[in-house]
Design an enzyme around this catalytic site. Structure first.
Site, mmCIF file in Angstrom:
data_model
loop_
_atom_site.group_PDB
_atom_site.id
_atom_site.type_symbol
_atom_site.label_atom_id
_atom_site.label_comp_id
_atom_site.label_asym_id
_atom_site.label_seq_id
_atom_site.Cartn_x
_atom_site.Cartn_y
_atom_site.Cartn_z
ATOM 1 N N TRP A 38 26.304 16.304 52.721
ATOM 2 C CA TRP A 38 26.956 15.271 52.950
ATOM 3 C C TRP A 38 27.712 15.629 54.506
ATOM 4 C CZ3 TRP A 38 32.204 14.568 54.304
ATOM 5 C CH2 TRP A 38 32.628 13.187 54.894
ATOM 6 N N GLU A 88 23.561 13.137 50.587
ATOM 7 C CA GLU A 88 24.369 12.274 49.894
ATOM 8 C C GLU A 88 24.780 11.133 51.133
ATOM 9 O OE1 GLU A 88 28.260 14.099 48.842
ATOM 10 O OE2 GLU A 88 29.161 11.740 48.130
ATOM 11 N N LYS A 120 26.750 7.569 52.520
ATOM 12 C CA LYS A 120 27.966 6.814 52.622
ATOM 13 C C LYS A 120 28.062 5.687 53.280
ATOM 14 C CE LYS A 120 32.633 8.490 53.700
ATOM 15 N NZ LYS A 120 33.537 9.508 53.139
ATOM 16 N N ASP A 123 27.160 8.647 45.191
ATOM 17 C CA ASP A 123 28.676 8.890 44.842
ATOM 18 C C ASP A 123 29.181 7.524 44.733
ATOM 19 O OD1 ASP A 123 31.311 8.723 45.736
ATOM 20 O OD2 ASP A 123 31.043 10.686 46.230
ATOM 21 N N HIS A 126 30.690 5.369 47.460
ATOM 22 C CA HIS A 126 30.004 4.975 48.633
ATOM 23 C C HIS A 126 29.164 3.712 48.600
ATOM 24 C CE1 HIS A 126 30.529 9.593 49.809
ATOM 25 N NE2 HIS A 126 31.680 8.969 49.370
ATOM 26 N N HIS A 135 27.775 11.932 42.137
ATOM 27 C CA HIS A 135 29.102 12.350 42.522
ATOM 28 C C HIS A 135 30.060 11.166 41.705
ATOM 29 C CE1 HIS A 135 29.390 15.090 46.210
ATOM 30 N NE2 HIS A 135 28.840 15.620 45.054
ATOM 31 N N ASP A 177 37.010 3.643 49.208
ATOM 32 C CA ASP A 177 36.534 4.929 48.698
ATOM 33 C C ASP A 177 37.667 5.945 48.591
ATOM 34 O OD1 ASP A 177 34.847 6.936 48.210
ATOM 35 O OD2 ASP A 177 34.184 7.073 50.398
ATOM 36 N N ASP A 208 38.574 7.795 45.944
ATOM 37 C CA ASP A 208 38.535 8.923 45.263
ATOM 38 C C ASP A 208 39.559 9.235 44.329
ATOM 39 O OD1 ASP A 208 36.047 10.323 46.142
ATOM 40 O OD2 ASP A 208 36.870 10.449 48.186
ATOM 41 N N ASP A 226 33.748 13.726 41.720
ATOM 42 C CA ASP A 226 33.922 13.999 43.120
ATOM 43 C C ASP A 226 35.250 13.165 43.301
ATOM 44 O OD1 ASP A 226 34.500 14.443 45.851
ATOM 45 O OD2 ASP A 226 32.672 13.403 46.391
HETATM 46 C C1 RNT Z 1 32.747 12.474 50.940
HETATM 47 C C2 RNT Z 1 31.606 12.658 50.126
HETATM 48 C C3 RNT Z 1 31.660 14.296 49.828
HETATM 49 C C4 RNT Z 1 33.199 14.886 49.456
HETATM 50 C C5 RNT Z 1 32.926 16.383 49.159
HETATM 51 C C6 RNT Z 1 33.927 16.983 49.239
HETATM 52 O O1 RNT Z 1 32.893 10.950 51.199
HETATM 53 O O2 RNT Z 1 31.869 11.944 48.797
HETATM 54 O O3 RNT Z 1 30.770 14.286 48.707
HETATM 55 O O4 RNT Z 1 33.800 14.247 48.923
HETATM 56 O O5 RNT Z 1 31.780 16.961 49.572
HETATM 57 ZN ZN ZN Z 2 30.799 12.719 47.139
#
Ligand code: RNT
Ligand code: ZN
Length: 420
Positions: A187, A228, A230, A261, A264, A288, A296, A298, A328
């Site tokens: 990523w 990955e 985003k 993810d 994302h 993720h 986003d 987290d 994640d």
């Molecule tokens: C970032 C991505 C990525 C990170 C990790 C730490 O937006 O989601 O996967 O969160 O690699």
């Molecule tokens: Zn991620």
């Protein structure tokens, strides 16, 4: 609750599920086989042990100031072990390149080697768990202007390509040592904050850089590559080089795993629906699992409809062998070990819920065009005694039943993390 009561309640629950044609013993046997990759970076707010600076740049951010975060790899391993003891099943560890241990020697990211992860590998072997890996394209002076693999400067690009190559070798060494393939995820944060004129050149540079990183074929039994995408980041709100379409196309064209993810995508889009769309073309994917709140963000994963939807898609389509489930998120406002335990237990509960569906019956109703019955049954099964099956699983896996794990985290906090 005494153990006998848990067993009695389970036996009553088993009958209730059997009435729907669901075998709870079988569901628990299947659940036990599912390993979830627990992300190391929840333990120290994505800091890593390279510098004291912690997370800088990359458009991601841990918020909160909860005391007691791990300050070195030994502390992080201790915290991870604590969490693993409170989570039913045997899982995996997902490590980032910034968690390397070089014995105090300065080694830049283009030069890292499997040896710098030997202590992690030995530790994982001791615990009998597999490991996954991530290259780290953020929190570094060469990433400070927001570009890495798509950087216009060939020197900087070269540095990050070498990092990517080094990380795949580390992934392969991990997978080989532990006897289970390591998923190595890529990523990058690359993108522009504001109105962008040339959206094409950075994407061409990224494609070429990835081609170089992936040039050397590696044993699939040791290493699997994932990419990955985003939607946006802080500082890359307008344009992200590695968008969903870019990586979807790249993964299909080059037989890579696509990493989806949950944070994302646009807020009303869920990754659950994407599994059946992507897997026929990529074969395998990486998840993720995250929880975005308004953006986003987290947040710690909880048992909500999004999470259940993901688990249901995996189980209903028998994708367990093709989906690598990783978490994640990073929340620094609550105890970090608790954050792991809550998210992991939620993921496992979601999978159990999916395994306890009367799948054949639902499928039949849909095939018969009985959409009334399909909706009615889905609503009815929501109130089956799920908790009794979950408690019995925790009991038999030798981990605390119900909220009892929280007291163990509080103890650990008193004795360990609060003293850091
Ligand atoms: C970032 C991505 C990525 C990170 C990790 C730490 O937006 O989601 O996967 O969160 O690699
Ligand atoms: Zn991620």
């Amino acid at each position: 609750m005494p153990n006998a009561a848990i067993e009695t309640t389970y036996h009553l629950a088993r009958q209730r599920y059997a009435d729907w044609g669901v075998d709870t013993d079988e569901a628990l046997r299947r659940l036990e086989q599912i390993a979830i990759s627990m992300h190391c970076w929840q333990g120290d707010d994505v800091g890593g042990f390279e510098t004291d600076a912690g997370l800088t740049g990359g458009g991601i951010m841990a918020t909160g100031t909860y005391p007691g975060k791990a300050r070195n790899a030994d502390q992080l391993r201790a915290d991870l072990e604590k969490a693993f003891r409170l989570i039913p099943g045997v899982h995996r560890l997902n490590l980032h390149a910034i968690y390397r241990e070089t014995g105090g020697k300065p080694v830049d990211r283009d030069r890292i080697e499997p040896a710098h992860f030997q202590r992690w590998i030995d530790w994982a072997r001791q615990l009998g768990i597999g490991m996954d890996f991530n290259s780290t394209y953020f929190s570094h002076p060469k990433a400070a202007d927001g570009f890495t693999l798509a950087h216009p400067d060939p020197g900087i690009r070269r540095f990050w390509i070498d990092h990517g190559i080094a990380c795949r070798k580390i992934g392969a060494a991990i997978g080989r040592a532990l006897g289970t393939p390591c998923v190595t995820n890529t990523w990058i944060p690359d993108g522009f904050k504001d109105v962008t004129i040339d959206r094409l050149a950075p994407r061409r540079r990224l494609r070429d850089a990835l081609d170089e990183i992936f040039r050397e074929p590696l044993e699939a039994a040791w290493n699997l590559d994932a990419v990955e995408s985003k939607l946006f980041g802080i500082g890359s709100e307008t344009y992200v080089v590695g968008s969903h379409e870019f990586y979807l196309a790249y993964a299909v064209a080059n037989r890579k795993l696509l990493c989806l993810d949950a944070g994302h995508f646009h807020p009303t889009e869920t990754i659950a629906d994407k599994l059946s769309a992507v897997i026929p073309f990529t074969g395998e994917i990486l998840l993720h699992v995250s929880r975005g709140v308004r953006w986003d963000s987290d947040h710690v994963v909880i048992l909500n409809d999004d999470l259940r939807g993901i688990a249901e898609e995996i189980v209903r389509h028998d994708f367990l062998g093709q989906v690598h489930i990783g978490l994640d998120y990073f929340d620094a406002s609550i105890h970090r070990v608790a954050a792991w335990v809550i998210g992991m237990r939620a993921m496992i509960k979601a999978l159990l819920g999916a395994l306890l569906e009367p799948a054949d019956r639902l499928r039949q109703l849909e095939a018969d065009g009985d959409l009334t019955g399909r909706l009615a049954v889905l609503e009815e099964i929501k109130t089956l005694p799920f908790g009794a099956v979950w408690d019995r699983y925790c009991l038999h896996q030798g981990v605390p039943v119900g909220g009892a794990w929280l007291e163990e985290v509080r103890d650990y906090e008193r004795q360990v993390t609060s003293k850091r």
